[in-house]
Design a protein around this motif. Structure first.
Motif, PDB file in Angstrom:
ATOM      1  N   ASP A 121       0.578   3.830  -3.039  1.00 30.18           N
ATOM      2  CA  ASP A 121       0.147   5.191  -2.734  1.00 30.18           C
ATOM      3  C   ASP A 121       1.092   6.235  -3.315  1.00 30.18           C
ATOM      4  O   ASP A 121       0.694   7.362  -3.584  1.00 30.18           O
ATOM      5  N   LYS A 122       2.353   5.860  -3.497  1.00 33.48           N
ATOM      6  CA  LYS A 122       3.341   6.785  -4.082  1.00 33.48           C
ATOM      7  C   LYS A 122       3.479   6.572  -5.592  1.00 33.48           C
ATOM      8  O   LYS A 122       4.336   7.179  -6.233  1.00 33.48           O
ATOM      9  N   HIS A 166       1.971  11.490   2.866  1.00 31.56           N
ATOM     10  CA  HIS A 166       0.841  10.608   3.117  1.00 31.56           C
ATOM     11  C   HIS A 166       0.242  10.833   4.490  1.00 31.56           C
ATOM     12  O   HIS A 166       0.939  11.067   5.456  1.00 31.56           O
ATOM     13  N   GLU A 168       0.817  -1.212   0.000  1.00 28.99           N
ATOM     14  CA  GLU A 168       0.000   0.000   0.000  1.00 28.99           C
ATOM     15  C   GLU A 168       0.851   1.263   0.000  1.00 28.99           C
ATOM     16  O   GLU A 168       0.523   2.233  -0.690  1.00 28.99           O
TER      17      GLU A 168
END
Length: 113
Positions: free
Chosen positions: A13-14, A78, A9
């Motif tokens: 996410d990046k 994040h 994840e």
């Protein structure tokens, strides 16, 4: 959540490929794939490199924390919403961050949750 899922994840996410992450922490794409599938566990130096790269604590990577402290460092963008918060809470966070961004820049922001 288990380490392999957390790593997956964080990478997704990046918008990082396994290859790019591997180069960043001096390992191979195959090793990243093995970590994410749960077939391998990183040694302590690789584990710490992953934590540093993503700007998270070792406890977070181990699934012992469900949040990350915010940082003003541009490489650490994040925000992880604790599982205890509802979808409505997440929408409030998105709205708040979007409003702050628009106030500072005059531009509309896309915040994913």
């Amino acid at each position: 959540m288990k380490f392999n899922r957390i790593l997956y994840e964080l990478r997704e996410d990046k918008f990082l490929s396994k290859t790019k992450l591997a180069k960043a922490i001096n390992t191979t794409r195959q090793q990243i794939a093995a970590y994410e599938s749960g077939d391998a566990t990183p040694n302590i130096m690789t584990f710490l490199a992953l934590a540093e790269y993503f700007g998270v604590s070792a406890d977070y990577l181990l699934g012992r924390e469900n949040y990350v402290t915010l940082s003003r460092d541009k490489n650490k963008r994040h925000v992880f919403i604790p599982d205890e918060l509802t979808d409505e809470d997440c929408e409030l966070v998105k709205d708040f961050v979007g409003s702050l961004y628009k106030r500072r820049t005059g531009k509309k922001s896309v915040v994913l949750c």
